[in-house]
Write a protein that holds these residues in place. Structure first.
Motif, PDB file in Angstrom:
ATOM      1  N   ASP A   1      10.494   1.404   8.057  1.00  0.00           N
ATOM      2  CA  ASP A   1      11.015   1.835   6.753  1.00  0.00           C
ATOM      3  C   ASP A   1      10.320   3.139   6.366  1.00  0.00           C
ATOM      4  O   ASP A   1       9.193   3.400   6.775  1.00  0.00           O
ATOM      5  CB  ASP A   1      10.877   0.750   5.680  1.00  0.00           C
TER       6      ASP A   1
ATOM      7  N   HIS B   1       4.643   3.266   4.129  1.00  0.00           N
ATOM      8  CA  HIS B   1       5.800   3.532   4.983  1.00  0.00           C
ATOM      9  C   HIS B   1       5.666   4.863   5.740  1.00  0.00           C
ATOM     10  O   HIS B   1       6.333   5.060   6.749  1.00  0.00           O
ATOM     11  CB  HIS B   1       7.097   3.496   4.159  1.00  0.00           C
TER      12      HIS B   1
ATOM     13  N   HIS C   1       4.431  -4.190   9.069  1.00  0.00           N
ATOM     14  CA  HIS C   1       4.031  -3.715   7.746  1.00  0.00           C
ATOM     15  C   HIS C   1       2.518  -3.697   7.661  1.00  0.00           C
ATOM     16  O   HIS C   1       1.861  -4.587   8.183  1.00  0.00           O
ATOM     17  CB  HIS C   1       4.596  -4.580   6.619  1.00  0.00           C
TER      18      HIS C   1
ATOM     19  N   CYS D   1       2.838   2.204  -0.217  1.00  0.00           N
ATOM     20  CA  CYS D   1       3.159   0.976   0.528  1.00  0.00           C
ATOM     21  C   CYS D   1       2.996   1.215   2.030  1.00  0.00           C
ATOM     22  O   CYS D   1       3.252   0.339   2.839  1.00  0.00           O
ATOM     23  CB  CYS D   1       4.584   0.517   0.194  1.00  0.00           C
TER      24      CYS D   1
ATOM     25  N   HIS E   1       4.198   3.607   8.796  1.00  0.00           N
ATOM     26  CA  HIS E   1       5.216   2.910   9.606  1.00  0.00           C
ATOM     27  C   HIS E   1       6.084   3.907  10.379  1.00  0.00           C
ATOM     28  O   HIS E   1       6.357   3.734  11.564  1.00  0.00           O
ATOM     29  CB  HIS E   1       6.139   2.058   8.717  1.00  0.00           C
TER      30      HIS E   1
ATOM     31  N   GLU F   1      13.775   0.647   1.407  1.00  0.00           N
ATOM     32  CA  GLU F   1      13.279  -0.729   1.542  1.00  0.00           C
ATOM     33  C   GLU F   1      12.799  -1.242   0.198  1.00  0.00           C
ATOM     34  O   GLU F   1      12.992  -2.396  -0.140  1.00  0.00           O
ATOM     35  CB  GLU F   1      12.140  -0.797   2.565  1.00  0.00           C
ATOM     36  N   GLU F   2      12.175  -0.356  -0.576  1.00  0.00           N
ATOM     37  CA  GLU F   2      11.538  -0.801  -1.825  1.00  0.00           C
ATOM     38  C   GLU F   2      12.536  -1.401  -2.804  1.00  0.00           C
ATOM     39  O   GLU F   2      12.174  -2.265  -3.595  1.00  0.00           O
ATOM     40  CB  GLU F   2      10.790   0.368  -2.491  1.00  0.00           C
TER      41      GLU F   2
ATOM     42  N   ARG G   1       5.538 -10.941  -1.304  1.00  0.00           N
ATOM     43  CA  ARG G   1       6.846 -10.298  -1.302  1.00  0.00           C
ATOM     44  C   ARG G   1       7.341 -10.284   0.137  1.00  0.00           C
ATOM     45  O   ARG G   1       6.603 -10.239   1.089  1.00  0.00           O
ATOM     46  CB  ARG G   1       6.779  -8.899  -1.859  1.00  0.00           C
TER      47      ARG G   1
HETATM   48 ZN   LIG Z   1       6.435  -1.732   2.193  1.00  0.00          ZN
END
Ligand SMILES: [Zn+2]
Ligand SMILES: [Zn+2]
Length: 431
Positions: free
Chosen positions: A110, A137, A197, A135, A140, A170-171, A372
């Motif tokens: 993501d 990403h 993740h 987050c 990632h 994605e969020e 989550r």
């Molecule tokens: Zn994330």
């Protein structure tokens, strides 16, 4: 819904501080291909850090990933991959073909950032005010580009096809669905799909588990007919719902530290995070002239428990003095669950352990409560796959990679770890 995401974020990303675990030194002289992977990963590491910092300086929120996508497209094209763009918005797919027929495997990353006013904690801070990669990403995406680079270098030793999916949004949970709806699986037809993740575990470690990694989460609503005073009915329903919870208020379950406890925590086969149902909000009561409406958010380690709940509650109410009053019982909100394929998960943990040492890859026994989830779940509904948590913390340096937390920061060495481990995993399958 007010008590969904923001509420749940309080609980996300448990600190699985398995700080005593260090990657084993027993990295054996396995097949040559993994040594080549390690060497290539080391060679491109500095350039991947550069790319990651570029993403980090120029974060784009869900649905706005135009420049991020452009950088990804350019990188993949330079590697010689077949590239498809604008899938489900700013989604990108890179296809790495080898010269031999074989398995078709997808890796998903993501790419979106988050709208937040929390100030950045690194020197290469966000230049896009109010948006930040909080987050991970950016990590990632960089890991995925690194895997594409490493595997393209050794493609003559592999058979089959590798698809790299760069997913936007994605969020807000829209990107995966949007890509699928826009014909993603008409362009590619993977047999297996993987993703990672970042998590607060130490750098050098990855972890996952077969089946669900996170608790199931649903909001249930009961609607009753109410003519006169409803206080008895209200008490009855409140009790009924509160009794669903099988964790006591004084349980160490509620202390986030317990998640990392060697005895009670996620890594122990006897973990207390194995079989639970909890209420994740207060019981909301809404009354008008006609109706009493009761609402509560629930989560459970076993998705089957929530799936059978409507039937169970209906039956209980039908045997009560309020049997005539129930009008409707339903889930008003559900999330798609990240569900890992059992065999693929076991194989992955074993394969990564064999190359990078026993401590590199952890099988979690517990289910992260009220964590989550990830819209990667929608891909897994189509293709069997595995979702990994990758450690990004370095406690000695004070770096804790707890996504969405104000001080979120990452030990960038995890980029190399991710590229190595997952290039090896894919290569092992396509050897
Ligand atoms: Zn994330
Ligand atoms: Zn996030």
């Amino acid at each position: 819904m007010t008590f969904t995401r923001s509420f749940r974020l309080l609980f996300i990303w448990p600190l699985i501080l398995i700080s005593t675990l260090v990657i084993g030194q027993e990295q054996q002289q396995e097949a040559n291909i993994h040594q080549i992977i390690q060497q290539h990963s080391a060679e491109i590491f500095d350039s991947l850090v550069e790319i990651r910092r570029n993403f980090h300086r120029n974060p784009e929120a869900a649905g706005e990933e135009v420049k991020t996508s452009a950088k990804i497209i350019e990188y993949l094209q330079n590697l010689g991959l077949e590239v498809h763009q604008n899938i489900g918005g700013n989604g990108v797919v890179g296809i790495l073909k080898t010269n031999k027929k074989g398995k078709k495997i997808a890796w998903r990353a993501d790419i979106d950032a988050l709208k937040t006013d929390l100030p950045d904690v690194v020197s290469y801070e966000s230049k896009n005010k109010g948006v930040r990669h909080i987050c991970g990403h950016d990590i990632h995406a960089s890991v995925a580009l690194g895997i594409a680079n490493v595997l393209s270098k050794i493609k003559d030793q592999l058979s089959g096809t590798i698809y790299f999916i760069f997913q936007p949004a994605e969020e807000n949970w829209q990107g995966a669905k949007a890509m699928i709806d826009d014909g993603l699986f008409e362009i590619i037809d993977p047999e297996e799909i993987y993703a990672l993740h970042l998590s607060p575990m130490p750098e050098g470690i990855i972890a996952t588990r077969a089946k669900n990694l996170f608790a199931d989460y649903k909001v249930i609503q009961l609607k009753f007919d109410k003519k006169e005073d409803a206080s008895e009915l209200t008490n009855y329903v409140k009790n009924l719902l509160e009794n669903l919870q099988n964790v006591t208020n004084d349980s160490p379950f509620w202390d986030m530290q317990t998640l990392m406890d060697p005895e009670l925590g996620l890594i122990n086969p006897n973990t207390i995070f194995k079989d639970y149902v909890t209420l994740n909000s207060e019981v909301f009561i809404n009354e008008n002239e006609e109706n009493l409406i009761v609402k509560v958010a629930l989560s459970a380690s076993d998705p089957d428990k929530l799936n059978s709940l409507l039937k169970q509650l209906k039956s209980e109410i039908s045997h009560s003095e309020f049997s005539e009053k129930l009008i409707e019982i339903q889930f008003t909100e559900e999330i798609a669950l990240v569900l890992n394929d059992k065999k693929l998960t076991e194989d992955a943990i074993q394969q990564i352990s064999e190359v990078y040492g026993k401590q590199s890859s952890i099988n979690l026994h517990g289910i992260i409560p009220d964590g989550r989830s990830d819209d990667f779940a929608y891909f897994q509904q189509k293709i069997p796959g595995v979702y990994f948590l990758m450690g990004g913390s370095n406690y000695q340096k004070g770096i804790i990679s707890m996504p969405h937390s104000p001080n979120f920061n990452v030990d960038e060495n995890c980029i190399k770890t991710g590229v190595q481990y997952f290039s090896s995993l894919i290569a092992e399958k396509l050897k």
